[in-house]
Design a protein around this motif. Sequence first.
Motif, PDB file in Angstrom:
ATOM      1  N   PRO A  44       0.819  -1.214   0.000  1.00  0.00           N
ATOM      2  CA  PRO A  44       0.000   0.000   0.000  1.00  0.00           C
ATOM      3  C   PRO A  44       0.854   1.266   0.000  1.00  0.00           C
ATOM      4  O   PRO A  44       2.073   1.204   0.174  1.00  0.00           O
ATOM      5  CB  PRO A  44      -0.800  -0.120   1.297  1.00  0.00           C
ATOM      6  CG  PRO A  44       0.037  -0.961   2.180  1.00  0.00           C
ATOM      7  CD  PRO A  44       0.784  -1.905   1.289  1.00  0.00           C
ATOM      8  N   SER A  45       0.195   2.389  -0.167  1.00  0.00           N
ATOM      9  CA  SER A  45       0.867   3.675  -0.136  1.00  0.00           C
ATOM     10  C   SER A  45       1.530   3.874   1.235  1.00  0.00           C
ATOM     11  O   SER A  45       0.950   3.556   2.260  1.00  0.00           O
ATOM     12  CB  SER A  45      -0.195   4.749  -0.393  1.00  0.00           C
ATOM     13  OG  SER A  45       0.350   6.008  -0.190  1.00  0.00           O
ATOM     14  N   GLY A  46       2.766   4.346   1.232  1.00  0.00           N
ATOM     15  CA  GLY A  46       3.479   4.588   2.494  1.00  0.00           C
ATOM     16  C   GLY A  46       4.239   3.379   3.009  1.00  0.00           C
ATOM     17  O   GLY A  46       4.887   3.443   4.054  1.00  0.00           O
ATOM     18  N   SER A  92       8.965   3.305  -2.678  1.00  0.00           N
ATOM     19  CA  SER A  92       9.822   4.270  -3.396  1.00  0.00           C
ATOM     20  C   SER A  92      11.156   4.430  -2.678  1.00  0.00           C
ATOM     21  O   SER A  92      12.210   4.537  -3.325  1.00  0.00           O
ATOM     22  CB  SER A  92       9.126   5.626  -3.508  1.00  0.00           C
ATOM     23  OG  SER A  92       7.925   5.487  -4.226  1.00  0.00           O
ATOM     24  N   THR A  93      11.118   4.438  -1.358  1.00  0.00           N
ATOM     25  CA  THR A  93      12.361   4.554  -0.581  1.00  0.00           C
ATOM     26  C   THR A  93      13.283   3.380  -0.906  1.00  0.00           C
ATOM     27  O   THR A  93      14.499   3.561  -1.055  1.00  0.00           O
ATOM     28  CB  THR A  93      12.046   4.595   0.934  1.00  0.00           C
ATOM     29  OG1 THR A  93      11.095   5.625   1.166  1.00  0.00           O
ATOM     30  CG2 THR A  93      13.298   4.860   1.750  1.00  0.00           C
TER      31      THR A  93
HETATM   32  N1  LIG Z   1      11.260  12.754   1.649  1.00  0.00           N
HETATM   33  C1  LIG Z   1      10.662  12.236   2.729  1.00  0.00           C
HETATM   34  N2  LIG Z   1      10.770  12.817   3.942  1.00  0.00           N
HETATM   35  C2  LIG Z   1      10.179  12.305   5.031  1.00  0.00           C
HETATM   36  N3  LIG Z   1       9.445  11.166   5.035  1.00  0.00           N
HETATM   37  C3  LIG Z   1       9.288  10.533   3.862  1.00  0.00           C
HETATM   38  C4  LIG Z   1       9.875  11.021   2.643  1.00  0.00           C
HETATM   39  N4  LIG Z   1       9.553  10.181   1.642  1.00  0.00           N
HETATM   40  C5  LIG Z   1       8.794   9.202   2.199  1.00  0.00           C
HETATM   41  N5  LIG Z   1       8.629   9.404   3.516  1.00  0.00           N
HETATM   42  C6  LIG Z   1       7.886   8.533   4.459  1.00  0.00           C
HETATM   43  O1  LIG Z   1       8.477   7.230   4.418  1.00  0.00           O
HETATM   44  C7  LIG Z   1       7.482   6.217   4.388  1.00  0.00           C
HETATM   45  C8  LIG Z   1       7.617   5.387   3.133  1.00  0.00           C
HETATM   46  O2  LIG Z   1       7.349   6.210   2.006  1.00  0.00           O
HETATM   47  P1  LIG Z   1       7.493   5.720   0.506  1.00  0.00           P
HETATM   48  O3  LIG Z   1       8.795   5.029   0.355  1.00  0.00           O
HETATM   49  O4  LIG Z   1       7.236   6.902  -0.364  1.00  0.00           O
HETATM   50  O5  LIG Z   1       6.321   4.649   0.406  1.00  0.00           O
HETATM   51  P2  LIG Z   1       5.537   4.091  -0.879  1.00  0.00           P
HETATM   52  O6  LIG Z   1       6.374   4.384  -2.079  1.00  0.00           O
HETATM   53  O7  LIG Z   1       5.361   2.643  -0.590  1.00  0.00           O
HETATM   54  O8  LIG Z   1       4.234   4.806  -0.936  1.00  0.00           O
HETATM   55  C9  LIG Z   1       6.148   6.943   4.517  1.00  0.00           C
HETATM   56  O9  LIG Z   1       5.782   6.938   5.873  1.00  0.00           O
HETATM   57  C10 LIG Z   1       6.450   8.330   4.020  1.00  0.00           C
HETATM   58  O10 LIG Z   1       5.598   9.261   4.646  1.00  0.00           O
END
Ligand SMILES: Nc1ncnc2c1ncn2[C@@H]1O[C@H](COP(=O)(O)OP(=O)(O)O)[C@@H](O)[C@H]1O
Length: 282
Positions: free
Chosen positions: A38-40, A44-45
């Motif tokens: 799911p989202s979050g 992407s990280t």
């Molecule tokens: N640049 C950022 N700064 C702070 N928190 C972040 C950033 N990018 C993502 N997050 C947090 O890290 C977690 C994982 O995000 P992300 O990798 O974007 O998940 P997904 O791609 O699965 O939706 C989430 O809780 C998001 O809010």
Amino acid sequence: MIAIEAKGLTYSYDGKSNAVDQLTFQVEKGEVFGFLGPSGAGKSTTIRLLTKLIAPPPGKVFILGQDMSKANHSFYKKIGIAFENDVLYPTLTGYENLIFHAKLFGTGEAEVNDILKKMDLYKSKDKKAGEYSKGMKTRLVLARALVTNPEVLFMDEPTSGMDPEIAAYVREVIRKMNQKGTTMFLTTHDMNEAEKLCDRIAFFNNGKIVELDTPESYKKRFGEKTVTIEQSGKKHTFTQDGDLTSLLAMIGSKEFESIHSQEASLEEIFIKVVGRGLKGGA
Ligand SMILES: Nc1ncnc2c1ncn2[C@@H]1O[C@H](COP(=O)(O)OP(=O)(O)O)[C@@H](O)[C@H]1O
Ligand SMILES: [Mg+2]
């Protein structure tokens, strides 16, 4: 041979909770490997960590045997990265965006025109990228990742925001690239996409792989086949391991309107295994 290897990858944005948490996995050469979550969840990280766009404090990444902490610019020719909502040069045309990137990595005009055609963007190649629709931008980002003919391709939600028809077309392009030998790592929150593209799927939640298997094997392990029989306007659903005596009696009576068998969807299995759905808030 192993194409991608992650060992104990961990990342925190705020120093309190881990967006990616002790992640260890391997992707075989030629495989399409998907993170479904799911989202979050931290998808992407994970891609940013694997491609060294952010450096992991603890943990190691090897791509095609190369320790990514020691990789230099020229190694990036071997990998393609397509990010959701990536930054294109909005005032440059689609063609200019690609030729600029291609030249950085020693690829030329022929490859650019070829990939524009493959992505169905050739007609719009002289239009400014900033004027492209969301679906066209996503295709241009994918085209940019593919133009250098990478050995390993990372895609973050590759068909997100596309019309279903275009998404199906793009998946076909992805599949053909894979058949030519490109190893692929992709993230998605779309179970349909995961099922159609991936050889193996990691169920991903809270920065962790919860379960890892092939789509077929998930269904065998967690999926329950059901049979629904409609009689006098009422639907009765039976599971494989339930009491089938009344089902047989209904069939025997021949007084039913319809009978359907159904397999569990990957989404249902995800909920069962992970304890939450694929949609909904971050
Ligand atoms: N640049 C950022 N700064 C702070 N928190 C972040 C950033 N990018 C993502 N997050 C947090 O890290 C977690 C994982 O995000 P992300 O990798 O974007 O998940 P997904 O791609 O699965 O939706 C989430 O809780 C998001 O809010
Ligand atoms: Mg994401």
